[in-house]
Design a protein around this motif. Structure first.
Motif, PDB file in Angstrom:
ATOM      1  N   ASP A  31       0.800  -1.234   0.023  1.00 42.77           N
ATOM      2  CA  ASP A  31      -0.019   0.288  -0.247  1.00 42.77           C
ATOM      3  C   ASP A  31       0.337   0.641  -0.292  1.00 42.77           C
ATOM      4  N   ARG A  32       2.353   0.998  -0.288  1.00 41.46           N
ATOM      5  CA  ARG A  32       3.239   1.977   0.094  1.00 41.46           C
ATOM      6  C   ARG A  32       3.403   2.562  -1.253  1.00 41.46           C
ATOM      7  N   ILE A  33       2.678   1.695  -2.502  1.00 47.62           N
ATOM      8  CA  ILE A  33       3.500   1.607  -3.299  1.00 47.62           C
ATOM      9  C   ILE A  33       2.327   2.586  -4.703  1.00 47.62           C
ATOM     10  N   TRP A  34       2.780   2.972  -5.847  1.00 51.35           N
ATOM     11  CA  TRP A  34       2.443   3.782  -6.814  1.00 51.35           C
ATOM     12  C   TRP A  34       2.656   3.186  -7.782  1.00 51.35           C
TER      13      TRP A  34
ATOM     14  N   ALA B  63      -0.231   5.303 -36.739  1.00 50.27           N
ATOM     15  CA  ALA B  63      -0.746   4.546 -37.708  1.00 50.27           C
ATOM     16  C   ALA B  63      -2.507   4.707 -37.498  1.00 50.27           C
ATOM     17  N   THR B  64      -2.809   5.647 -37.042  1.00 52.81           N
ATOM     18  CA  THR B  64      -4.081   6.274 -36.577  1.00 52.81           C
ATOM     19  C   THR B  64      -4.105   7.317 -36.480  1.00 52.81           C
ATOM     20  N   GLY B  65      -3.096   8.248 -35.888  1.00 51.14           N
ATOM     21  CA  GLY B  65      -3.256   9.634 -36.212  1.00 51.14           C
ATOM     22  C   GLY B  65      -3.860  10.541 -34.802  1.00 51.14           C
ATOM     23  N   HIS B  66      -3.858   9.541 -33.914  1.00 50.80           N
ATOM     24  CA  HIS B  66      -4.244   9.934 -32.370  1.00 50.80           C
ATOM     25  C   HIS B  66      -3.327   9.916 -31.583  1.00 50.80           C
ATOM     26  N   THR B  67      -3.172  11.405 -30.736  1.00 51.70           N
ATOM     27  CA  THR B  67      -2.205  11.125 -29.940  1.00 51.70           C
ATOM     28  C   THR B  67      -2.344  10.687 -28.156  1.00 51.70           C
ATOM     29  N   PRO B  68      -2.296   9.347 -27.720  1.00 51.95           N
ATOM     30  CA  PRO B  68      -2.313   9.519 -26.330  1.00 51.95           C
ATOM     31  C   PRO B  68      -2.035   9.921 -25.355  1.00 51.95           C
ATOM     32  N   TYR B  69      -2.857  10.023 -24.635  1.00 53.99           N
ATOM     33  CA  TYR B  69      -3.047  10.714 -22.562  1.00 53.99           C
ATOM     34  C   TYR B  69      -1.723   9.778 -22.141  1.00 53.99           C
ATOM     35  N   PHE B  70      -0.506  10.092 -21.692  1.00 53.84           N
ATOM     36  CA  PHE B  70      -0.150   9.580 -21.312  1.00 53.84           C
ATOM     37  C   PHE B  70      -0.162  10.333 -19.312  1.00 53.84           C
ATOM     38  N   VAL B  71      -0.205   9.185 -18.584  1.00 54.95           N
ATOM     39  CA  VAL B  71      -1.002   9.591 -17.025  1.00 54.95           C
ATOM     40  C   VAL B  71       0.245   9.382 -16.297  1.00 54.95           C
ATOM     41  N   GLY B  72       1.408   8.597 -16.534  1.00 57.42           N
ATOM     42  CA  GLY B  72       2.494   8.338 -16.297  1.00 57.42           C
ATOM     43  C   GLY B  72       3.755   9.229 -16.230  1.00 57.42           C
ATOM     44  N   LYS B  73       4.969   9.976 -14.401  1.00 56.64           N
ATOM     45  CA  LYS B  73       5.615  10.505 -15.162  1.00 56.64           C
ATOM     46  C   LYS B  73       6.270  11.054 -15.862  1.00 56.64           C
ATOM     47  N   PRO B  74       6.694  12.397 -16.836  1.00 52.34           N
ATOM     48  CA  PRO B  74       6.038  13.567 -15.912  1.00 52.34           C
ATOM     49  C   PRO B  74       4.755  13.686 -15.739  1.00 52.34           C
ATOM     50  N   ASN B  75       3.605  13.482 -16.709  1.00 53.45           N
ATOM     51  CA  ASN B  75       2.612  14.166 -16.169  1.00 53.45           C
ATOM     52  C   ASN B  75       2.525  13.862 -14.339  1.00 53.45           C
ATOM     53  N   PRO B  76       2.116  15.525 -13.823  1.00 54.24           N
ATOM     54  CA  PRO B  76       2.048  15.660 -12.897  1.00 54.24           C
ATOM     55  C   PRO B  76       1.319  15.143 -11.740  1.00 54.24           C
ATOM     56  N   VAL B  77      -0.651  14.144 -13.200  1.00 57.11           N
ATOM     57  CA  VAL B  77      -1.316  14.169 -12.479  1.00 57.11           C
ATOM     58  C   VAL B  77      -0.889  12.342 -11.986  1.00 57.11           C
ATOM     59  N   MET B  78      -0.104  11.857 -11.888  1.00 56.53           N
ATOM     60  CA  MET B  78       0.015  11.047 -10.816  1.00 56.53           C
ATOM     61  C   MET B  78       0.749  11.256 -10.285  1.00 56.53           C
ATOM     62  N   ILE B  79       1.793  12.576  -9.752  1.00 58.37           N
ATOM     63  CA  ILE B  79       2.201  12.775  -8.198  1.00 58.37           C
ATOM     64  C   ILE B  79       0.597  13.169  -7.786  1.00 58.37           C
ATOM     65  N   ARG B  80      -0.151  14.085  -8.417  1.00 54.73           N
ATOM     66  CA  ARG B  80      -1.129  14.565  -7.514  1.00 54.73           C
ATOM     67  C   ARG B  80      -2.114  13.561  -7.248  1.00 54.73           C
ATOM     68  N   ALA B  81      -2.383  12.755  -7.655  1.00 51.57           N
ATOM     69  CA  ALA B  81      -3.028  11.083  -7.346  1.00 51.57           C
ATOM     70  C   ALA B  81      -2.360  10.287  -5.910  1.00 51.57           C
ATOM     71  N   GLY B  82      -0.877  10.243  -6.265  1.00 47.66           N
ATOM     72  CA  GLY B  82      -0.877  10.012  -5.224  1.00 47.66           C
ATOM     73  C   GLY B  82      -0.744  10.486  -4.060  1.00 47.66           C
ATOM     74  N   LEU B  83      -0.613  11.780  -4.078  1.00 43.53           N
ATOM     75  CA  LEU B  83      -0.624  12.722  -2.886  1.00 43.53           C
ATOM     76  C   LEU B  83      -1.614  12.292  -2.240  1.00 43.53           C
ATOM     77  N   ASN B  84      -3.242  13.080  -3.338  1.00 42.32           N
ATOM     78  CA  ASN B  84      -4.070  12.100  -2.624  1.00 42.32           C
ATOM     79  C   ASN B  84      -4.770  10.721  -2.109  1.00 42.32           C
ATOM     80  N   ARG B  85      -3.896   9.374  -2.370  1.00 39.74           N
ATOM     81  CA  ARG B  85      -3.829   8.380  -2.017  1.00 39.74           C
ATOM     82  C   ARG B  85      -3.709   8.680  -0.381  1.00 39.74           C
ATOM     83  N   ILE B  86      -2.039   9.545  -0.106  1.00 41.03           N
ATOM     84  CA  ILE B  86      -1.727   9.539   1.247  1.00 41.03           C
ATOM     85  C   ILE B  86      -2.582  10.632   2.589  1.00 41.03           C
TER      86      ILE B  86
END
Length: 273
Positions: free
Chosen positions: A79-82, A183-206
């Protein structure tokens, strides 16, 4: 009325009472604990400080990673791993709860998404979710491309284009995402680092705020960038991927630079008086 108050300098912010730490290059390297890593974790436990160990790797479940760290000599409860898989599941839950996804990935990602109430399907899913796997299947990638062309939203766990293996460099999520984008012309939305979304979600978790937390990492372009963008005090350790002279190549700076994570123990102790 326009708010003209100046931002608080990092060195004048409240004491750090929670820590986020990258895993590879900070706590472990080549499946061996780095000097000072367990002492740092022990100091956090002794002073009752919330912490999370972060990784962009979405292959393994939290339980798997806890066991792998234990084999390296480190005690980190699951539970201390994100992971980027955890962060992706949290992000999708906020965006569209209990929805559907076509998933390319391994147990870490599918377990996280199942835990978030998602249904895995290849029939008109809302999302195509791409994660890390050691065995990318051509038919699965083709199906993902056609689903994205048909309107599915494209999500990827992390932008890393390569990853290490015992045999050398191997393609990672970012490289496969680039192929699907081409192949598709569509850019993915990356959730992991360096996206601060991953950090903020981790902070919310703790349950802590960014002004009370610090981020430790070994990479300027993922760990430190994510921490800076999330408003944390960042500490770069030179035990992994980055050399001191490379820091000047970036337009942002870490709050502190250290030889290894053991050098941060006095900061943990000082912040608790």
């Amino acid at each position: 009325m326009t708010n003209t108050a100046a931002p608080i300098p990092l060195d004048q912010m409240p004491p750090v009472t929670a820590w986020l730490s990258d895993m590879d290059g900070v706590l472990v390297k080549e499946n061996r604990a780095l000097p000072g890593a367990q002492d740092f974790l022990d100091a956090l436990e002794q002073h009752g400080m919330p912490f999370l160990v972060l990784t962009n790797n979405s292959i393994f479940t939290n339980r798997d990673l806890s066991a792998r760290l234990a084999n390296s000599g480190l005690t980190v409860p699951e539970d201390r791993i994100w992971t980027s898989a955890n962060a992706t599941a949290a992000f999708l839950t906020q965006q569209s709860p209990n929805s559907t996804a076509y998933v390319i990935g391994e147990a870490g990602l599918t377990t996280a998404l199942h835990g978030a109430g998602y249904v895995m399907t290849d029939m008109d899913p809302e999302f195509v979710v791409l994660g890390e796997t050691r065995n990318y299947d051509f038919n699965a990638l083709t199906r993902a491309i056609r689903l994205i062309e048909g309107g599915a939203k494209f999500i990827a766990t992390n932008p890393d284009v390569t990853g290490p293996s015992d045999q050398g460099t191997m393609p990672a999520t970012g490289a496969i995402a680039a192929m699907i984008k081409a192949a598709t012309g569509h850019t993915p939305y990356f959730v992991g680092k360096p996206n601060p979304v991953m950090i903020r979600a981790g902070l919310n978790r703790i349950g802590v705020h960014s002004e009370d937390a610090a981020m430790v990492g070994d990479r300027m372009d993922t760990d430190i960038q994510a921490g800076v963008e999330a408003g944390l005090r960042t500490h770069l350790v030179l035990s992994g991927s980055t050399r001191r002279e490379q820091v000047a190549n970036y337009p942002f700076r870490p709050f502190g630079i250290h030889a290894g994570i053991g050098d941060l123990i006095p900061l943990v102790e000082a912040s608790r008086g």
